[in-house]
Design a protein around this motif. Structure first.
Motif, PDB file in Angstrom:
ATOM      1  N   ARG A  70       0.815  -1.222   0.000  1.00  0.00           N
ATOM      2  CA  ARG A  70       0.000   0.000   0.000  1.00  0.00           C
ATOM      3  C   ARG A  70       0.843   1.263   0.000  1.00  0.00           C
ATOM      4  NH1 ARG A  70      -3.536   3.032  -1.181  1.00  0.00           N
ATOM      5  NH2 ARG A  70      -5.326   3.681   0.101  1.00  0.00           N
ATOM      6  N   ALA A  71       2.069   1.197   0.511  1.00  0.00           N
ATOM      7  CA  ALA A  71       2.886   2.393   0.718  1.00  0.00           C
ATOM      8  C   ALA A  71       3.047   3.257  -0.533  1.00  0.00           C
ATOM      9  CB  ALA A  71       4.253   1.998   1.277  1.00  0.00           C
ATOM     10  N   PRO A  72       3.314   2.688  -1.723  1.00  0.00           N
ATOM     11  CA  PRO A  72       3.487   3.564  -2.895  1.00  0.00           C
ATOM     12  C   PRO A  72       2.266   4.410  -3.228  1.00  0.00           C
ATOM     13  CG  PRO A  72       4.315   1.353  -3.348  1.00  0.00           C
ATOM     14  CD  PRO A  72       3.577   1.280  -2.054  1.00  0.00           C
ATOM     15  N   THR A  83       2.912   6.052   5.334  1.00  0.00           N
ATOM     16  CA  THR A  83       2.629   4.747   5.921  1.00  0.00           C
ATOM     17  C   THR A  83       3.518   4.610   7.147  1.00  0.00           C
ATOM     18  OG1 THR A  83       2.015   3.709   3.824  1.00  0.00           O
ATOM     19  CG2 THR A  83       2.729   2.254   5.594  1.00  0.00           C
ATOM     20  N   ALA A  84       2.923   4.528   8.334  1.00  0.00           N
ATOM     21  CA  ALA A  84       3.687   4.562   9.583  1.00  0.00           C
ATOM     22  C   ALA A  84       3.419   3.312  10.407  1.00  0.00           C
ATOM     23  CB  ALA A  84       3.320   5.802  10.394  1.00  0.00           C
ATOM     24  N   TRP A  85       4.467   2.881  11.108  1.00  0.00           N
ATOM     25  CA  TRP A  85       4.413   1.671  11.938  1.00  0.00           C
ATOM     26  C   TRP A  85       4.475   2.086  13.400  1.00  0.00           C
ATOM     27  CZ3 TRP A  85       3.656  -3.178  10.032  1.00  0.00           C
ATOM     28  CH2 TRP A  85       3.818  -4.256  10.908  1.00  0.00           C
ATOM     29  N   ILE A  86       3.428   1.749  14.177  1.00  0.00           N
ATOM     30  CA  ILE A  86       3.308   2.199  15.560  1.00  0.00           C
ATOM     31  C   ILE A  86       3.335   0.988  16.494  1.00  0.00           C
ATOM     32  CG2 ILE A  86       1.963   3.564  17.200  1.00  0.00           C
ATOM     33  CD1 ILE A  86       2.816   5.145  14.754  1.00  0.00           C
ATOM     34  N   PRO A  87       4.405   0.747  17.263  1.00  0.00           N
ATOM     35  CA  PRO A  87       4.360  -0.305  18.296  1.00  0.00           C
ATOM     36  C   PRO A  87       3.291   0.053  19.323  1.00  0.00           C
ATOM     37  CG  PRO A  87       6.605   0.449  17.902  1.00  0.00           C
ATOM     38  CD  PRO A  87       5.702   1.434  17.230  1.00  0.00           C
TER      39      PRO A  87
END
Length: 728
Positions: free
Chosen positions: A140-142, A147-151
């Protein structure tokens, strides 16, 4: 290495030092020091707690915990929003396998038009939730501006990550909480975007999810209580072919029958993606075949899951993912539940097994099982940790969760905690034998043995996997011989009633040996086992063996219990059946008549055993050529069975079949065809197509139809059960 072991601590500290620590501004002067120390002490919760209590302040402690939790198991693909749309998105997995259906469903759900759209990927630890979310994010990022990754293991982790993301986006705020909220508000000016909250819980993300903007949110979680927050998408273990493909790709095994060994190993690992990945990685690194790994796994278990072999995001030990350490400390009832489940079969278990007689359980599990709301809360806590699934009246456990628990039982508590645990939890010292013995007794108590109640067969079917697992491993774990024998006896009765005479004979032969060794030849349980073994041998065609066994049993029963005891009458009836099939009709008739008279006197006319005697005597009269007397007896038996047992019972179906055979002998083929059709329909409905009674009923109907000249219908019936056509 198993989670919690002492070896490798230095390696873990070096790993912490090699990773950058990202911190947000802190409200206290000691904040930066707390973050640095907290990063080093991620594996030292006691010291970290002491640090929190030393006065660094709540804000500083939140940042410490956040920096600990936010450590990524692999480097981020990009760490600066200015470099592109991906923020702290871990590298794409090179061997991502399968999940086409899951990805398609996730894509479709997130494209439903609601904005922002939220989906929660739920399932047990190691099932592949994170891998699925990561693959979706990379695809999906392109198409996104961000696009962020959240622990999201806890709230501090979410606050820390969102505040750090806000710093990249130019958000200015006085404290981390304000920065996190401002970051979410800023998303409304970007479109489209995707946030992935990994390993989330509702308390961790409460009021920290975006509510506006053209974006998507994917949460991965062990918990299932997201229905008011997001659309649920459960993630199950791999399908068999996907697990085999990943094992072959990861291992590089090209030996003969590698695919077969991969299928066997995948089944042993319950198709859990994390375990499959680790096993394949081990084979590749140490250049061994999958067959060799299977042997090592059987011998060494979890030690064959090293921490440095995974391509899967997240903690790399199966034991870490699936241990009870995710439960709150002091939740002894939950730990006891997991220990007990560890010795049963994987898969579904009726909750009633554990709640029917809580007095058998140790405290505090017994108290929890006594009160429904407490019990429901207990199951929810264990399910929220991703260690079981809970369904109405059922619970489900994966066998790698069980392996982790068994490994913990074998190892016991660490030395420095042992005395404290023993004082709080007397079961901390229980070996596997104690847990397995408890499980055997619980399953035995719940395993029905009423021969005439078909409605209980479903319960037998549900409990059979657990019973057979305990029978297979009980002696290895040290369960007493008598305990397993009593369980095996009940399983054997069920196997016989459902048409598996060979399995029943094998089980009863073992039970008989155990009973003789422990109880002696004269014990009533030994005699009952002999009686049932004789009945099974008769059903398998072993008439001489059955006759010898039943003669001995009948003599013993008459001597010890008396002529009119139900067990004596049962043995006499069984001996009459054998004499009948041996061709001794006169002696069989005498025994049938004696049994029928006694059963009417002792049990009454409507007892199923009495009705069976009427039916048996009718069969004998037919064999003797007295068709009128046989017709009367078979009609009486059918009417009585219908009245007392109903149409959906094997005894009723057998009575239909017997009357049909009698009508055929009388030359009334139309009546015979009707009765045999009804009998066949009943057997198929009750027992299924493959049961021996169903096959016999099919043959009976085919013979009548053939006599009537209806060869096409007879042919279709034979084809249905793959039976050969009659010789022309």
């Amino acid at each position: 290495m198993a989670a919690g072991s002492g070896a490798g601590t230095g390696a873990r500290f070096r790993d912490r030092l090699s990773r950058p620590v990202v911190a947000v501004p802190l409200a206290t002067g000691l904040g930066a020091f707390a973050v640095a120390v907290g990063s080093l002490l991620a594996d030292q919760p006691v010291l970290a707690s002491a640090l929190a209590a030393a006065g660094t302040g709540l804000t500083a402690w939140a940042a410490v915990r956040g920096s600990i939790r936010a450590q990524q198991p692999v480097d981020a693909a990009m760490s600066s929003v200015s470099d592109g749309p991906m923020w702290r998105l871990p590298h794409r997995l090179q061997l991502f396998t399968g999940r086409a259906t899951d990805l398609a469903k996730l894509t479709t759900t997130l494209a439903s038009g609601r904005r922002p759209d939220l989906v929660a990927l739920t399932g047990m630890g190691g099932v592949g939730k994170t891998s699925l979310a990561l693959e979706y994010a990379h695809r999906r990022a392109p198409e996104t501006s961000l696009t962020a990754w959240i622990p999201a293991t806890d709230r501090a982790s979410v606050v820390t990550a969102l505040a750090a993301l806000g710093g990249e986006l130019g958000v200015a705020a006085d404290d981390p909480e304000a920065a996190a909220r401002a970051t979410l508000d800023q998303l409304v000016h970007r479109e489209p975007w995707l946030l992935v909250y990994d390993d989330a819980t509702p308390p961790a993300v409460a009021d920290l999810l975006p509510t506006t903007g053209d974006g998507e949110v994917v949460l991965t979680s062990r918990r299932e209580d997201w229905s008011s927050w997001a659309q649920l998408q459960p993630v199950a273990p791999f399908l068999g072919p996907d697990a085999v493909r990943l094992l072959l790709d990861r291992s590089g095994d090209a030996s003969p029958n590698a695919a077969g060994h991969a299928a066997a190993l995948a089944a042993m690992l319950g198709h859990l993606p994390l375990a499959v990945d680790l096993a394949g990685g081990y084979c590749r690194r140490y250049r061994i075949t999958l067959a060799a790994y299977i042997s090592l796994w059987r011998e060494r278990g979890l030690s064959m899951m090293p921490t440095d072999e995974s391509q899967v995001l997240g903690p790399n030990e199966v034991a870490t993912r699936l241990s009870s350490d995710r439960l709150a400390r002091g939740d002894l009832a939950a730990v006891q539940l997991l220990r007990l489940l560890s010795v049963l079969a994987p898969g579904q278990l009726p909750q009633e097994v554990l709640t029917a007689d809580p007095s058998e359980l140790p405290e505090p599990l017994a108290t929890a099982a006594t009160e429904p709301t407490t019990w429901h809360a207990l199951l929810t806590r264990v399910a929220d940790a991703g260690l079981i699934r809970v369904q109405p009246g059922r619970l489900w456990v994966h066998h790698l969760v069980q392996e982790v628990q068994r490994d913990a039982i074998r190892r016991g508590a660490p030395v420095h905690r042992r005395l404290l645990r023993w004082r709080r939890d007397p079961t901390a010292r229980w070996p596997l034998a104690r847990w397995a013995t408890l499980a055997v007794r619980l399953i035995t108590a719940q395993f029905p043995e009423e021969r005439h109640r078909v409605e209980l067969w479903q319960r037998c079917s549900e409990l059979r996997p657990h019973a057979e697992a305990l029978l297979a491993d009980g002696s290895k774990w040290g369960v007493a011989q008598l305990d397993t024998a009593r369980l095996a006896y009940r399983v054997a009765t069920y196997r016989y009633d459902t048409g598996d005479g060979d399995a029943a004979a094998e089980l009863l032969t073992g039970v008989l040996g155990d009973y003789r060794a422990v109880l002696g030849d004269e014990h009533p349980d030994t005699h009952r086992c002999l009686n049932n073994l004789a009945l099974v041998e008769h059903g398998r065609g072993g008439f001489d063996t059955a006759s010898a066994l039943l003669t001995a049993v009948l003599d013993t029963y008459r001597r010890s219990l008396g002529e009119d005891h139900p067990d004596s009458l049962g043995a006499m009836n069984n001996l009459a059946l054998v004499r009948h099939d041996q061709g001794d009709l006169d002696r069989a008739g005498e025994l049938y008549a004696q049994v029928l008279t006694a059963r009417r006197r002792v049990l009454g006319d409507d007892h199923p055993d009495t009705i069976a005697s009427v039916n048996n005597l009718g069969t004998l009269r037919r064999a003797q050529g007295d068709l009128d007397a046989a017709a009367t007896l078979h009609t009486q038996a059918l009417d009585a069975f219908r009245r007392t047992l109903g149409d959906d019972h094997p005894d009723t179906a057998r009575a239909l079949s017997n009357l049909g055979t009698l009508r055929r002998a009388q030359g009334d083929l139309d009546a015979a065809a009707t009765l045999h059709t009804q009998a066949l329909d009943a057997f198929r409905r009750i027992l299924g197509d493959g049961h021996p009674h169903t096959v016999t009923a099919t043959n009976n109907l085919v013979e009548v139809l053939t006599e009537q000249g209806d060869d096409s219908t007879a042919h279709r019936l034979r084809q249905r059960l793959s039976l050969p056509d009659a010789n022309p």
